[in-house]
Write an enzyme that holds these catalytic residues in place. Structure first.
Site, PDB file in Angstrom:
ATOM      1  N   LYS A 201      42.609  48.882  52.154  1.00  0.00           N
ATOM      2  CA  LYS A 201      43.845  48.093  52.325  1.00  0.00           C
ATOM      3  C   LYS A 201      43.699  46.706  51.683  1.00  0.00           C
ATOM      4  CE  LYS A 201      45.661  51.584  54.366  1.00  0.00           C
ATOM      5  NZ  LYS A 201      45.905  51.880  55.753  1.00  0.00           N
TER       6      LYS A 201
HETATM    7  C1  LIG Z   1      46.180  52.918  56.762  1.00  0.00           C
HETATM    8  C2  LIG Z   1      47.484  53.150  57.407  1.00  0.00           C
HETATM    9  C3  LIG Z   1      47.629  53.254  58.796  1.00  0.00           C
HETATM   10  C4  LIG Z   1      46.451  53.346  59.734  1.00  0.00           C
HETATM   11  O1  LIG Z   1      45.547  52.321  59.615  1.00  0.00           O
HETATM   12  P1  LIG Z   1      44.027  52.554  60.097  1.00  0.00           P
HETATM   13  O2  LIG Z   1      43.488  51.147  60.090  1.00  0.00           O
HETATM   14  O3  LIG Z   1      43.375  53.437  59.100  1.00  0.00           O
HETATM   15  O4  LIG Z   1      44.071  53.134  61.461  1.00  0.00           O
HETATM   16  C5  LIG Z   1      48.900  53.386  59.308  1.00  0.00           C
HETATM   17  N1  LIG Z   1      49.998  53.432  58.526  1.00  0.00           N
HETATM   18  C6  LIG Z   1      49.896  53.363  57.186  1.00  0.00           C
HETATM   19  C7  LIG Z   1      51.144  53.415  56.363  1.00  0.00           C
HETATM   20  C8  LIG Z   1      48.648  53.236  56.589  1.00  0.00           C
HETATM   21  O5  LIG Z   1      48.542  53.214  55.258  1.00  0.00           O
END
Ligand SMILES: *Cc1c(COP(=O)(O)O)cnc(C)c1O
Length: 402
Positions: A201
């Site tokens: 991310k």
């Molecule tokens: C990555 C992601 C999540 C979940 O995040 P985690 O930190 O991996 O639990 C939720 N929604 C979207 C759109 C994502 O890309």
């Protein structure tokens, strides 16, 4: 065989790959300061529930321009906390786009609610605001907007619908930290916004998540929710010399450790340069892909800035002779780490096994999904890396065109 033939020959057919080593679709960028920030906490008294939690929350709230930020240990925990705090419970319906990560829908189920899938716009893959009203019933409580790839949704239109029907607006901004909509920052556009700090991310804390809002009551409840529903934390009791604690709600252990908060905070300082790096890579891709037949980038609307968690292209399946799976495999063989985001959530086996999902059809999502490819984008990518991606696309699509 002549050298040029070996280079033109697809790696999947035994030719020489464009790159020696796999270029991933995303990766973290950590520097010395990030490492120092973590090491400092490892040498301190508090590995978890220490001073870095509040410091990271305050810095984050300030950076998106809201009153409150609550840190948790994943984006999924952030979504769960959001569904909890807005009061989603048994039988409540929550409308969300068909194309998203499964966690956006799962969080509704955690609270006993029902995810209702709405179709998306074909040019951006964002929730189609004109398809929402027909899904609203007396049980609808909220809408979750997902800023797919890092492109903010149409928040003014979503707010109008929420106001008209008395719904709560939640933003899953796990892709879009640092983006803006009409010059307003993501994180301040919905009633509750969730972020993820997974390594692919925009910024990372290893694992981690954040919820932002401007409602102090929501924030207090979510801080309790992340700590088993207990109203004081370990450090508060240590400071006060107290032993008694009260559990007021059924909560979870969704706490993020102090060394992870220190990493997140150190990364947050670099957010503007991270976004700029991503936008510059995207600009280069935009220029290159405008000249390649058989593939085109998603649309970028002009009232937003894009965070480019993902750079997504769509294959023109009428121009090329192969399907997305073949193009994917050919590009992977060239050592280009392409990926696909996402299968419509209701098509996963778990959802298909649920009788509530039997009638769900989102034709645009199902059709456009077949064309999607996410291509490498992360701040430390070099010009050469970008060119390799483009060269590999040309090589593969040239051999697959009609
Ligand atoms: C990555 C992601 C999540 C979940 O995040 P985690 O930190 O991996 O639990 C939720 N929604 C979207 C759109 C994502 O890309």
């Amino acid at each position: 065989m002549k050298e040029s033939n070996l280079i033109n020959k697809l790696a999947i057919d035994g030719g020489i790959p464009v790159r020696d080593k796999m270029l991933p679709y995303g990766r973290q960028s950590l520097d010395k300061k990030d490492i120092e920030a973590v090491v400092n906490v490892l040498q301190s008294d508090w590995l978890t529930t220490g001073p870095k939690v509040g410091e990271f929350e305050a810095a984050f709230a300030d950076s998106v321009g809201v009153e409150e930020a609550v840190v948790v240990n994943s984006g999924t925990a952030a979504l769960h906390a959001a569904m909890y705090v807005i009061g989603i419970s048994s039988g409540d319906e929550v409308i969300l786009p068909a194309i998203t990560f499964v966690a956006t829908a799962n969080c509704v189920l955690y609270q006993g609610g029902i995810p209702i899938f709405a179709d998306v716009y074909p040019d951006t893959m964002l929730i189609d605001v004109t398809k929402i009203e027909s899904k609203i019933t007396s049980k609808t409580k909220a809408i979750i907007a997902v800023d797919y790839a890092g492109h903010p949704c149409d928040y003014d239109a979503l707010r109008d619908i929420c106001d008209k029907y008395g719904l709560i607006l939640v933003s899953d901004a796990c892709h879009s930290l640092g983006a803006t909509y009409k010059e307003r920052r993501v994180g301040s556009l919905a009633d509750v916004t969730t972020f993820s700090f997974h390594p692919v991310k925009i910024i990372t804390s290893g694992e981690g998540g954040m919820i932002t809002c401007s409602n102090p009551d929501y924030a207090r409840k979510m801080r309790t929710f992340r700590n088993h529903g207990i109203t004081t934390d370990h450090r508060q009791r240590a400071l006060e010399g107290a032993y008694l604690y009260n559990m007021e709600y059924l909560g979870f252990n969704y706490r993020l450790s102090d060394f992870q908060c220190a990493l997140g905070m150190s990364q947050l300082y670099k957010l503007p340069s991270i976004i700029l790096d991503r936008q510059l890579i995207a600009q280069k891709y935009d220029e290159y892909f405008a000249q390649i037949n058989g593939v085109s980038p998603l649309n970028l609307l002009n009232n937003v800035t894009h965070a480019y968690h993902l750079y997504v292209v769509k294959l023109d399946l009428e121009y090329i002779t192969m399907n997305r799976t073949d193009v994917f495999a050919a590009l992977r063989s060239e050592n280009i780490g392409v990926n696909v985001h996402y299968l419509p959530v209701y098509q996963h086996p778990f959802y298909q096994n649920n009788t509530l999902m039997l009638d769900v059809v989102c034709p645009i999502a199902e059709l456009e999904y077949q064309k999607l490819l996410s291509i490498p984008i992360f701040p430390s990518m070099s010009d050469k890396d970008v060119e390799d991606v483009v060269v590999a696309f040309k090589k593969v699509l040239d051999s697959y065109n009609n």
